[in-house]
Scaffold this motif. Sequence first.
Motif, PDB file in Angstrom:
ATOM      1  N   THR A  22       0.802  -1.064   0.057  1.00 25.85           N
ATOM      2  CA  THR A  22      -0.202  -0.100   0.023  1.00 25.85           C
ATOM      3  C   THR A  22       0.927   1.170   0.019  1.00 25.85           C
ATOM      4  N   TYR A  23       2.235   1.089  -0.358  1.00 22.14           N
ATOM      5  CA  TYR A  23       3.076   2.315  -0.396  1.00 22.14           C
ATOM      6  C   TYR A  23       3.176   2.599  -1.598  1.00 22.14           C
ATOM      7  N   GLY A  24       1.930   3.257  -2.269  1.00 21.01           N
ATOM      8  CA  GLY A  24       1.861   3.872  -3.320  1.00 21.01           C
ATOM      9  C   GLY A  24       0.771   4.713  -3.651  1.00 21.01           C
ATOM     10  N   GLU A  25       0.436   5.612  -4.704  1.00 19.39           N
ATOM     11  CA  GLU A  25      -0.568   6.390  -4.935  1.00 19.39           C
ATOM     12  C   GLU A  25      -2.071   5.738  -5.019  1.00 19.39           C
ATOM     13  N   LEU A  26      -2.909   6.489  -4.308  1.00 18.57           N
ATOM     14  CA  LEU A  26      -4.295   5.662  -4.282  1.00 18.57           C
ATOM     15  C   LEU A  26      -4.838   5.057  -5.590  1.00 18.57           C
ATOM     16  N   SER A  27      -4.558   5.741  -6.461  1.00 21.44           N
ATOM     17  CA  SER A  27      -5.163   5.564  -7.912  1.00 21.44           C
ATOM     18  C   SER A  27      -4.505   4.321  -8.491  1.00 21.44           C
ATOM     19  N   TYR A  28      -3.123   4.320  -8.225  1.00 19.62           N
ATOM     20  CA  TYR A  28      -2.529   3.139  -8.892  1.00 19.62           C
ATOM     21  C   TYR A  28      -2.836   1.927  -7.788  1.00 19.62           C
ATOM     22  N   ARG A  54       2.473  -2.324   5.629  1.00 15.63           N
ATOM     23  CA  ARG A  54       3.015  -1.927   6.860  1.00 15.63           C
ATOM     24  C   ARG A  54       1.777  -1.131   7.445  1.00 15.63           C
ATOM     25  N   PRO A  55       1.734  -1.355   8.769  1.00 21.22           N
ATOM     26  CA  PRO A  55       0.649  -0.194   9.338  1.00 21.22           C
ATOM     27  C   PRO A  55       0.875   1.064   9.392  1.00 21.22           C
ATOM     28  N   ASP A  56       2.280   1.439   9.093  1.00 18.77           N
ATOM     29  CA  ASP A  56       2.269   2.914   8.957  1.00 18.77           C
ATOM     30  C   ASP A  56       2.260   3.327   7.412  1.00 18.77           C
ATOM     31  N   CYS A  57       1.734   2.408   6.587  1.00 12.93           N
ATOM     32  CA  CYS A  57       1.333   2.744   5.351  1.00 12.93           C
ATOM     33  C   CYS A  57      -0.124   2.513   4.940  1.00 12.93           C
ATOM     34  N   LEU A  58      -0.981   2.731   5.690  1.00 12.22           N
ATOM     35  CA  LEU A  58      -2.347   2.231   5.563  1.00 12.22           C
ATOM     36  C   LEU A  58      -3.124   3.557   6.182  1.00 12.22           C
ATOM     37  N   GLU A  59      -3.104   4.807   5.356  1.00 11.60           N
ATOM     38  CA  GLU A  59      -3.813   5.900   5.738  1.00 11.60           C
ATOM     39  C   GLU A  59      -5.339   5.740   5.571  1.00 11.60           C
ATOM     40  N   ASP A  60      -6.170   6.608   6.159  1.00 11.37           N
ATOM     41  CA  ASP A  60      -7.359   6.266   6.246  1.00 11.37           C
ATOM     42  C   ASP A  60      -7.980   6.081   4.928  1.00 11.37           C
ATOM     43  N   ILE A  80      -7.536   2.630   3.552  1.00  9.16           N
ATOM     44  CA  ILE A  80      -8.336   1.794   4.279  1.00  9.16           C
ATOM     45  C   ILE A  80      -9.993   1.872   3.639  1.00  9.16           C
ATOM     46  N   ALA A  81     -10.246   3.060   3.482  1.00  3.07           N
ATOM     47  CA  ALA A  81     -11.500   3.190   2.790  1.00  3.07           C
ATOM     48  C   ALA A  81     -11.449   2.318   1.374  1.00  3.07           C
ATOM     49  N   LEU A  82     -10.538   2.726   0.592  1.00  7.57           N
ATOM     50  CA  LEU A  82     -10.425   1.896  -0.643  1.00  7.57           C
ATOM     51  C   LEU A  82     -10.533   0.415  -0.473  1.00  7.57           C
ATOM     52  N   LEU A  83      -9.724  -0.110   0.603  1.00  3.50           N
ATOM     53  CA  LEU A  83      -9.890  -1.620   0.770  1.00  3.50           C
ATOM     54  C   LEU A  83     -11.420  -2.040   1.239  1.00  3.50           C
ATOM     55  N   LYS A  84     -12.083  -1.154   2.155  1.00  2.00           N
ATOM     56  CA  LYS A  84     -13.411  -1.194   2.429  1.00  2.00           C
ATOM     57  C   LYS A  84     -14.375  -1.380   1.176  1.00  2.00           C
ATOM     58  N   GLU A  85     -14.105  -0.668   0.379  1.00  4.63           N
ATOM     59  CA  GLU A  85     -15.037  -0.540  -0.875  1.00  4.63           C
ATOM     60  C   GLU A  85     -14.557  -1.837  -1.718  1.00  4.63           C
ATOM     61  N   LEU A  86     -13.461  -2.314  -1.868  1.00  4.67           N
ATOM     62  CA  LEU A  86     -13.405  -3.552  -2.520  1.00  4.67           C
ATOM     63  C   LEU A  86     -13.813  -4.774  -1.770  1.00  4.67           C
ATOM     64  N   ASN A  87     -13.604  -4.630  -0.452  1.00  5.93           N
ATOM     65  CA  ASN A  87     -14.339  -5.802   0.348  1.00  5.93           C
ATOM     66  C   ASN A  87     -15.781  -6.218  -0.008  1.00  5.93           C
ATOM     67  N   GLY A  88     -16.435  -5.018  -0.260  1.00  2.00           N
ATOM     68  CA  GLY A  88     -17.734  -5.132  -0.741  1.00  2.00           C
ATOM     69  C   GLY A  88     -18.007  -5.875  -2.153  1.00  2.00           C
ATOM     70  N   ILE A  89     -16.862  -6.146  -2.670  1.00  2.00           N
ATOM     71  CA  ILE A  89     -16.896  -7.059  -3.873  1.00  2.00           C
ATOM     72  C   ILE A  89     -16.527  -8.371  -3.574  1.00  2.00           C
ATOM     73  N   LEU A 116      -8.820  -1.061  10.873  1.00  2.00           N
ATOM     74  CA  LEU A 116      -9.333  -2.012   9.924  1.00  2.00           C
ATOM     75  C   LEU A 116     -10.457  -2.672  10.245  1.00  2.00           C
ATOM     76  N   ARG A 117     -10.472  -3.002  11.674  1.00  2.00           N
ATOM     77  CA  ARG A 117     -11.765  -3.551  12.505  1.00  2.00           C
ATOM     78  C   ARG A 117     -12.971  -2.708  12.069  1.00  2.00           C
ATOM     79  N   GLU A 118     -12.906  -1.418  12.530  1.00  2.00           N
ATOM     80  CA  GLU A 118     -13.884  -0.572  12.402  1.00  2.00           C
ATOM     81  C   GLU A 118     -14.239  -0.445  10.725  1.00  2.00           C
ATOM     82  N   ALA A 119     -13.424  -0.758   9.744  1.00  2.00           N
ATOM     83  CA  ALA A 119     -13.879  -1.088   8.494  1.00  2.00           C
ATOM     84  C   ALA A 119     -14.367  -2.580   8.100  1.00  2.00           C
ATOM     85  N   GLY A 120     -14.460  -3.255   9.027  1.00  2.00           N
ATOM     86  CA  GLY A 120     -14.881  -4.679   8.561  1.00  2.00           C
ATOM     87  C   GLY A 120     -13.649  -5.301   7.793  1.00  2.00           C
TER      88      GLY A 120
END
Length: 288
Positions: free
Chosen positions: A81-87, A109-115, A118-127, A163-167
Motif C-alpha cells: 500500500t506504499y503507493g498512490e491511491l489511484s495506482y 506495513r501499518p504505517d502505510c495504511l492511511e484512512d 483503508i476506505a479503498l480496501l473497505k470498498e473492494l471488500n464489498g466486492i 481495519l476492524r472498524e472498516a470490517g
Amino acid sequence: MKKTFGKKVYKISLSSGLGCPNRDGTLSLDGCVFCADGSGAFCERGDIPLQLENAKLRLKNKLKNYSDVGYVAYFQSYTNTYGELSYLRRIFTEAISDPQVVALSIATRPDCLEDEKIALLKELNGIKPVWVELGLQTESDLSAKLINRAYPTETYVDCARRLREAGIDLITHLIIGLWGEDDAQLIRSVELAGRWSKGVKLQLLHVLKGTPLEKMGWETLELGEYLRRLALCVEHLPPEVIIHRLTGDGDRKKLVAPLWSADKKMVLGAISSYFEEKDVIQGRYCEK
C-alpha cells in the motif's frame, strides 16, 4: 476455504511493483534484518493479469480439476500500500476482476495504511473478501528495534483498530526465535495478535544470505525448541483465530540457518507428532 468458497483455493503470490519505506531511505536503507528481496522471492512478475495467468499455468499440471478451483490474489513483496491511491485501486481491481480469484490478500506495513487507503480496501471488500497482512513480528518495541521494524507497536494497534472498524480481516505475522525473547514475551506477542486478528502466521526465524541478519550472526532455534515454543503460541491463541501458517521456509539456495528448516515434510511431520504427543490444543490457556 472449501467451507467458505465451496472449492479448493490456492494462493498466488503477486508483485505490486511497489517499494518499502524501510528500504528506500524514508525510514531506513536496510529494511527489516531478516528481509531478503522484500519477502517476494516466490512472486510472479509483470502486469497483474499476466502474473495471474502465469501463476495459474504453474499450477495447471498439478491440478486434476484445474477449472474448478479458486485463488487468493496475494500481494506479497515489499509494502503493497506504499503507493498512490489511484495506482492501488487499479492493481487491486485488476486482481479481483479475475473470475477465479475469490479473495484479495495484501501484505503491508501499518504505517502505510492511511484512512483513504483503508476506505479503498473497505470498498473492494464489498466486492470480494479483502485481507490485510501486517508484519508485527513481536509485541516488544525493544525487539522491534533489534530487527529494525521501524515502527512502534502502538502503530500496529491503531491500524488494527481502524481495519476492524472498516470490517476488514487482519492477518498478523509473528516470528518465533528472536534474540532475548523469553516465553513471557512470546505470549505477550501472541495475545496481542490474537486480540486484533482474524488470522495469524507463525514464522520460524531463519537466516538468508545477503541479509543484515546474516552479518549479525544471529543464532537460530533447534527443531525441538521451536516445537516447544510453537505449541506455546498455539495454546495461547484464541480458538476462533485461524492459523494460516505454523512455520516458514526460505529459498533453499539462500538459506544459511537453520538448515533443518529446508526439509519441509520432516518439519511438518515433527509438528504433527509433537502436538499429538503433548496434546496441544489451540486456546487451552485463553480465558473462556
